[in-house]
Each structure stands twice: as structure tokens, then as C-alpha cells.
Design an enzyme around this catalytic site. Sequence first.
Site, PDB file in Angstrom:
ATOM      1  N   HIS A 137       0.832  -1.218   0.000  1.00 24.70           N
ATOM      2  CA  HIS A 137       0.000   0.000   0.000  1.00 24.70           C
ATOM      3  C   HIS A 137       0.867   1.268   0.000  1.00 24.70           C
ATOM      4  CE1 HIS A 137      -3.925  -2.046   0.899  1.00 24.70           C
ATOM      5  NE2 HIS A 137      -3.120  -2.938   1.435  1.00 24.70           N
ATOM      6  N   ASN A 173     -10.304  -2.724   2.627  1.00 23.69           N
ATOM      7  CA  ASN A 173      -9.975  -2.807   1.201  1.00 23.69           C
ATOM      8  C   ASN A 173     -11.248  -2.667   0.379  1.00 23.69           C
ATOM      9  OD1 ASN A 173      -7.205  -3.206   1.308  1.00 23.69           O
ATOM     10  ND2 ASN A 173      -7.335  -5.432   1.258  1.00 23.69           N
ATOM     11  N   HIS A 212      -3.666   1.114  12.120  1.00 23.10           N
ATOM     12  CA  HIS A 212      -3.386  -0.093  12.895  1.00 23.10           C
ATOM     13  C   HIS A 212      -4.721  -0.747  13.247  1.00 23.10           C
ATOM     14  CE1 HIS A 212      -1.942  -2.943  15.658  1.00 23.10           C
ATOM     15  NE2 HIS A 212      -1.714  -2.194  16.712  1.00 23.10           N
TER      16      HIS A 212
HETATM   17 FE1  HDD Z   1      -2.619  -4.723   5.497  1.00 22.78          FE
HETATM   18  C1  HDD Z   1      -1.129  -1.724   5.089  1.00 22.78           C
HETATM   19  C2  HDD Z   1      -5.601  -3.411   4.333  1.00 22.78           C
HETATM   20  C3  HDD Z   1      -4.027  -7.853   5.485  1.00 22.78           C
HETATM   21  C4  HDD Z   1       0.105  -5.916   7.015  1.00 22.78           C
HETATM   22  N1  HDD Z   1      -3.233  -2.926   4.824  1.00 22.78           N
HETATM   23  C5  HDD Z   1      -2.466  -1.807   4.742  1.00 22.78           C
HETATM   24  C6  HDD Z   1      -3.254  -0.712   4.249  1.00 22.78           C
HETATM   25  C7  HDD Z   1      -4.514  -1.191   4.037  1.00 22.78           C
HETATM   26  C8  HDD Z   1      -4.500  -2.582   4.402  1.00 22.78           C
HETATM   27  C9  HDD Z   1      -5.705  -0.421   3.506  1.00 22.78           C
HETATM   28  C10 HDD Z   1      -2.754   0.693   3.986  1.00 22.78           C
HETATM   29  C11 HDD Z   1      -2.944   1.565   5.192  1.00 22.78           C
HETATM   30  C12 HDD Z   1      -2.510   2.970   4.876  1.00 22.78           C
HETATM   31  O1  HDD Z   1      -3.139   3.579   4.000  1.00 22.78           O
HETATM   32  O2  HDD Z   1      -1.552   3.404   5.489  1.00 22.78           O
HETATM   33  N2  HDD Z   1      -4.426  -5.499   4.930  1.00 22.78           N
HETATM   34  C13 HDD Z   1      -5.546  -4.774   4.611  1.00 22.78           C
HETATM   35  C14 HDD Z   1      -6.691  -5.655   4.587  1.00 22.78           C
HETATM   36  C15 HDD Z   1      -6.247  -6.900   4.896  1.00 22.78           C
HETATM   37  C16 HDD Z   1      -4.830  -6.799   5.132  1.00 22.78           C
HETATM   38  C17 HDD Z   1      -8.119  -5.219   4.292  1.00 22.78           C
HETATM   39  C18 HDD Z   1      -6.999  -8.187   5.019  1.00 22.78           C
HETATM   40  C19 HDD Z   1      -8.214  -8.273   5.409  1.00 22.78           C
HETATM   41  N3  HDD Z   1      -2.052  -6.548   6.095  1.00 22.78           N
HETATM   42  C20 HDD Z   1      -2.781  -7.720   6.046  1.00 22.78           C
HETATM   43  C21 HDD Z   1      -2.062  -8.776   6.692  1.00 22.78           C
HETATM   44  C22 HDD Z   1      -0.881  -8.227   7.153  1.00 22.78           C
HETATM   45  C23 HDD Z   1      -0.905  -6.833   6.760  1.00 22.78           C
HETATM   46  C24 HDD Z   1      -2.545 -10.207   6.837  1.00 22.78           C
HETATM   47  C25 HDD Z   1       0.238  -8.857   7.920  1.00 22.78           C
HETATM   48  C26 HDD Z   1       0.152  -9.928   8.634  1.00 22.78           C
HETATM   49  N4  HDD Z   1      -0.797  -3.969   5.903  1.00 22.78           N
HETATM   50  C27 HDD Z   1       0.155  -4.632   6.580  1.00 22.78           C
HETATM   51  C28 HDD Z   1       1.360  -3.784   6.894  1.00 22.78           C
HETATM   52  C29 HDD Z   1       0.953  -2.408   6.295  1.00 22.78           C
HETATM   53  C30 HDD Z   1      -0.405  -2.701   5.685  1.00 22.78           C
HETATM   54  C31 HDD Z   1       2.665  -4.343   6.474  1.00 22.78           C
HETATM   55  C32 HDD Z   1       1.933  -1.732   5.359  1.00 22.78           C
HETATM   56  C33 HDD Z   1       1.969  -0.292   5.770  1.00 22.78           C
HETATM   57  C34 HDD Z   1       1.214  -0.236   7.002  1.00 22.78           C
HETATM   58  O3  HDD Z   1       0.752  -1.470   7.320  1.00 22.78           O
HETATM   59  O4  HDD Z   1       1.031   0.741   7.677  1.00 22.78           O
HETATM   60  O5  HDD Z   1       1.564  -3.730   8.255  1.00 22.78           O
END
Ligand code: HDD
Length: 717
Positions: free
Chosen positions: A89, A162, A353
Site C-alpha cells: 500500500h 480494502n 493499525h
Molecule cells: Fe494490510 C497496510 C488493508 C491484510 C500488514 N493494509 C495496509 C493498508 C490497508 C491494508 C488499507 C494501507 C494503510 C494505509 O493507507 O496506510 N491489509 C488490509 C486488509 C487486509 C490486510 C483489508 C486483510 C483483510 N495486512 C494484512 C495482513 C498483514 C498486513 C494479513 C500482515 C500480517 N498492511 C500490513 C502492513 C501495512 C499494511 C505491512 C503496510 C503499511 C502499514 O501497514 O502501515 O503492516
Amino acid sequence: MGVVRKLGRQSDKQRNDQDTDDRKQRQREEFQADDPAGGPLTTDQGVEVDHTDDSLTVGERGPTLMEDFHFREKLTHFDHERIPERVVHARGSGAYGYFEPYESCAEFTRAAFLQDPSVRTPVFVRFSTVQGPRGSADTVRDVRGFATKFYTSEGNYDLVANNFPVFFIQDGIKFPDFVHALKPEPHNEIPTGASAHDTLWDFVSLQPETLHAIMWLMSDRAIPRSFRMMQGFGVHTFRFVNADGKGTFVKFHWKPKLGVHSLVWDEAQECQGRDPDFNRRDLWDAIAAGEYPEYELGVQLVPEEDEFAFDFDLLDATKIIPEEQVPVRPIGRMVLDRNPENFFAETEQVAFHTGNIVPGIDFTNDPLLQARNFSYLDTQLIRLGGPNFAQLPVNRPVAPVRTNQRDGYHQSALHSGTNYFPNSLGGGCPAHAGVDGSAYTHYAERVDGATIRRRSASFQDHYSQAAMFWNSMADWEKRHIVEAFRFELGKVNARTVRSRTVEELAKVDPELAARVAAGIGVPEPARNESIAHKLVSPALSLESLRGGGSIRTRQIAVLVADGVDAQQVTSARDALAAEGAIVEAIAATDGTVLGSDGERYAVDRALPTVASVLYDAVLLPGGPTGTPAHVGDPDVLRFVRSAYRHGKPVGALGSGVGLVSALEPEGLLLCAEFHHVVADRGVVTDTAPGTPSEEFLRAFVEAVGQHRHWDRPPVRC
Ligand code: HDD
């Protein structure tokens, strides 16, 4: 040249001063940097600088001096301007706004922001793509993030959603594997912002739990027309908890007021070159013009006692609860009415978060959600350089913050008093919250079991809901899905991966597998007649989500040239603008065109700087002296043809109807009956000269309101 009049766009109106009750805005204002116009340039230390163009040297051509503190500070700061981009993202766009509930949700949740329709809660939303880096294009085939931070009176609540209601994996321990496979390949960092490559499909073909989300990814949902025109889903089953401690399972849905609309793949690809910021610009421009994006928050509620009433597991993030089974109940609306001041400070530094929750909302044991609750906090520590990121203006709650957390990188608060609990020297402060119900209490769920590393049997069906998605699509949606699979798998070099994926698709739907196989040079899998998934959910089709035919904020291109009937254009423009559309006059060159009345009229854009993919519809006016001069222009013909191929409405008036003949090679059968309005599959014509008739305008508005016209002869896109 006389007075230059306007044919197209009216000036933007900035209405960002609304909502005087915006606590978050008042808080942000406290963090404004000093006014640059308030005095001369200074160093970071506030020392005034009289010269910033030449470094301090010995003589005019001599060496630069170490003592030039201004030079060193300036370069050092610049060298440190970048922070790590988000691992997923990375590319996003944000906006502020507010949320207000329609009525009290006290029956289900005690969350303060869901109690009182007269209370507006400030929000910040960040939309994003997933795969590409910060500088990648907007209109790639990808999931879109839709993350909302509610600055509630009880602390920040983040709904990190999402635009798909399902995820690719069931357990977060697989997230690094999935993301490694999806991201550009490690040896050459190709492809950028795309899933059409070997490693992703290798993973998919070996991991059937991905299939349901893959169906969404291959559908038009993965190329939204606008962030303002896509749904959002919390994906997981969460828990509402009311004041009596009673829990109710809940799934969150955002629904855009403008309806759900998508691009077509050919158009999305062209947009990547014509305007890589297509979605970002659209969001910014709409808010700047006072056309505030609005979304309705809906919930699907399931009583705790019905936890096992479904033929899938509520804790499985690869499943939806069909809306026909549990209807979505609207509970409030969100309006985005303010663009950020500074992209980096706000949109880049915002830290979402899933663990940011407030009293009245709780987790479930969905293993994907549990992993997220670890990952989001962890990632902010590396990305934002330490544990104090909650002090950044965009992340700062409007609720008071009193902790014993201290120090660390970028600490900007001046804490005083004691920093431990319990204490007597600080008067025992901050004390525990009282028992009056305002503190967070975890839902008292009873759990019992052996320590194991095993997926529940209730998570094992990976095909029925993937098939339900396919079964629910209109023919044109199915066609687009097949074409998407052919494109993606056609880019996969490993034939074994292509074949294995098609074998998996055959377990979803044999017809789908056969159609995909036929396009990518692999054999059709043997048909297994026992595979016939019957589930259907009409709510999944874009046909059911058009949004009532409004044309608000649709971009309509009017192609003009010298000799144009300006009165015809201005009355069409006024009628379309009255419906909320944005009309732009486009000519071969910038400047003005000469109207048939002898006046000069300003144009909004020159043809070489635009393309039909940047518009939702095209209008071709006429001129009393015959067809205006642009008829023979190949760029104009390309513009009209491409709009038609992408299913867009085309309107033509008077002698402009002649231009519609450009569409004949695309399969349009021109109606010979002239001098009255003909509306055929989104092509609306009226050869009558002069002011457009009400009948024409009504038919054209209706055609634009439908967004796209899929009943035209199929054109490969
Ligand atoms: Fe995630 C970012 C949505 C599964 C780990 N995620 C991130 C963002 C969105 C989502 C919208 C961007 C937030 C922003 O604009 O800063 N992610 C989802 C959805 C998921 C999902 C709807 C499943 C239902 N994500 C998911 C899993 C993991 C992560 C299973 C890890 C185990 N996601 C992350 C992250 C991020 C992230 C690595 C990258 C940047 C951040 O968090 O801030 O932690």
C-alpha cells in the site's frame, strides 16, 4: 479579439471552510509551520539567511568551507528527506472529513461515535494500491486500500479496509509469502504495479485459498473509475459489544453515494501513461471543487448464537456473508470535505493499525486479523523511526492522552511528573479509569484448546464462494474476467504454472477454465461433471451497484473547433452542469475557437494534452455552416472511437452527428432517421441544428448516468 467567453468548465469553488465543529482541524492548525510570508528565510535554528544560492568558498573559485553551517544543514536535511515507503500500500491518497451515524447503535455497540446522530466524528481516509511503489500509476489492476481513522472522543478507531470483501490468505503467517510472490520479482524488480508475472501465479496455483480474492482481482473491481466510486469492506468478522457486555458479530461495508463504477482494462492501461495520477487527481479535484465524496457505512450483524449457522466459517477472511443471507444495515455516512495541507506530513505519515479500537468494538479469533494486530504497529516503528509516531499531527487523537510512555526518537511532548504506576509522588496520576464504563474492556470470550499448528477443517472449502462470485456476474463482467485471466496468465512464462492455475479454475467453474485455457495455449482441463457450484449472490454484480444514474462529477468532453455552434454548446453545458457534470471544451489547440456567431470562445484543454480515457463521455456539437472543422482531424476520430470502444456515452448534435460515422468501423449501425433524437446503446444523436432539445438532453444524461454501455458489439479491450 473581443470578449472571450466560456464554453466549458466553470471555475472551481473551494468550500473547505465547512464544519466549524471540526476538532481535528483545530488541532491541526496548532501544528502549522510558521507563515513563510511572515519574515525572511532562516536556518533550522531561526538564524536569518541573506543568501542561499552560493556556498561559502575561499575566493570566487576556491574550495567550499566546512564552516558554512547553512550549506551543511540544508544538504543534510535534504539527504534525510525520505523515509521507508510502506511495504505494501505504498502509493496512496488521503483526505479529511467526518462521520455521522444515522441513529443510535446502542443496542449493539457502546462505541461513542455510533450513538448520537448529532455528533460528527472527524476522520482521515487513505486510499491506496497494494503492489506498486509510491511512484507507481494509479490505474493498475490491484486491490485498493480504504483505510479510515476515526478521531473519536474515546480515542482513535482505525477501520483498515480494502475494496474487496475477501483476502487472499486465511492466516497472517502466510502474508510475507503472499506479498513476496505478488511484489516485483527479486532478481530484476519487474513488474511494477502489476500482478501479471510468474511468481504471483505460481503461488496462486499452489494455494487455492487465494482463488476467491483472485476472482475479484480479475474482475473490474480491481480497476475502479474513482476512489469516490468504489466500495470498502472491513473483510474480517469483528465484534460489536454493547453496554451490557453482549457481543454481536459484525462485518463493515462502505458504499459510495455515486455508485460503484470501473474502468475497462484497455482504458486503465492507457490511463497509466496519460495520467498516472488519475485516481489521486480525481479525489483531490472533487474535494477542491466542493463535490465531497460520500460513503454510507453499513453493517452485517450476526448474533453470537448464530456463529455456526453458516456453511463457511465466520473467522475465515476468504469468505463473505452473502447480502441476501444477512442484509447490510446502513448505520451512518462519511463525507470527505478537506484535502490535506501537506502530502508527506499527513498522507505519508498517517499510521493505521487494526489494533486501534475503541470501547464497543472488539476482535474475533480470525487468524488473519490476529496477525494484522501485530504487524501494523511493528511496521510503523521502522517506517516512522520510533515509538512516538502517535504524536504526529495526523495520528494524534482528539481524545486526551495520558500515559507513562516516555522518551524515544522524535519525542515532542514535554512530559512532567512521574512516569510509572503505581505512584504516590505524582498523586497516583494518571490513575486507572473508573468503572463508569468509559474504559476499554475486552470481550470476555471463553477459549479452550490444545496448542496446535493446524488450519481448521471449517476453512477448507476454497471453491464454492469463488464460484458464487463467477455465477453472480453479468455476461459482460464474465467476459472481462476471462480477458483478465488471459492477459495475466498470458504473461506467465512457466507453462506449468499456466496449466496448474487453469486446473484450479476448473474446480471453480469448468466453463471459466475452458475459456481461459483457450486464450493462453494450454489444454482445457478434463471436465469434472460433479463440479457444479450453485451459489449466486446478485449483490456482487456491478449491475446492482450503479447508484441511481446520477451524473454528478462525470467528466464530459465537448470537442469544438472554429465554426462551432456556441449557443448549442453553452446550453448543453448548462444543462449538464445543472446535473452536476463537469464539462470541458477541447479543441485542437489551446486558446480560443471562433463561434458561428463571430464571437471567440475559450477552450479548456488542447487535444494533444488529453485523451478520451480521461473523460466519462463525449459530446460532439455541430455548426450551422456544416460540420465544424475538426471532422477530418485524426486525433478527433481517435478520441471518439476510443470513447466508444470503452463503452462510453457519445452524444452528437446537428452536423456533429457526421462524426459519429467514425464509429461505424467499431460496429455501430448508424440510424438513418435524422432530425429526431436517436438513443442507441449509449450513442445519442439529434441532427436538428441549434439549441439541443430537452429530449436529447434527457437521453444523453440517462446514457451518461449508466456510465458504460456493454450491449455494444464486443470490442476486445
Ligand atoms: Fe494490510 C497496510 C488493508 C491484510 C500488514 N493494509 C495496509 C493498508 C490497508 C491494508 C488499507 C494501507 C494503510 C494505509 O493507507 O496506510 N491489509 C488490509 C486488509 C487486509 C490486510 C483489508 C486483510 C483483510 N495486512 C494484512 C495482513 C498483514 C498486513 C494479513 C500482515 C500480517 N498492511 C500490513 C502492513 C501495512 C499494511 C505491512 C503496510 C503499511 C502499514 O501497514 O502501515 O503492516
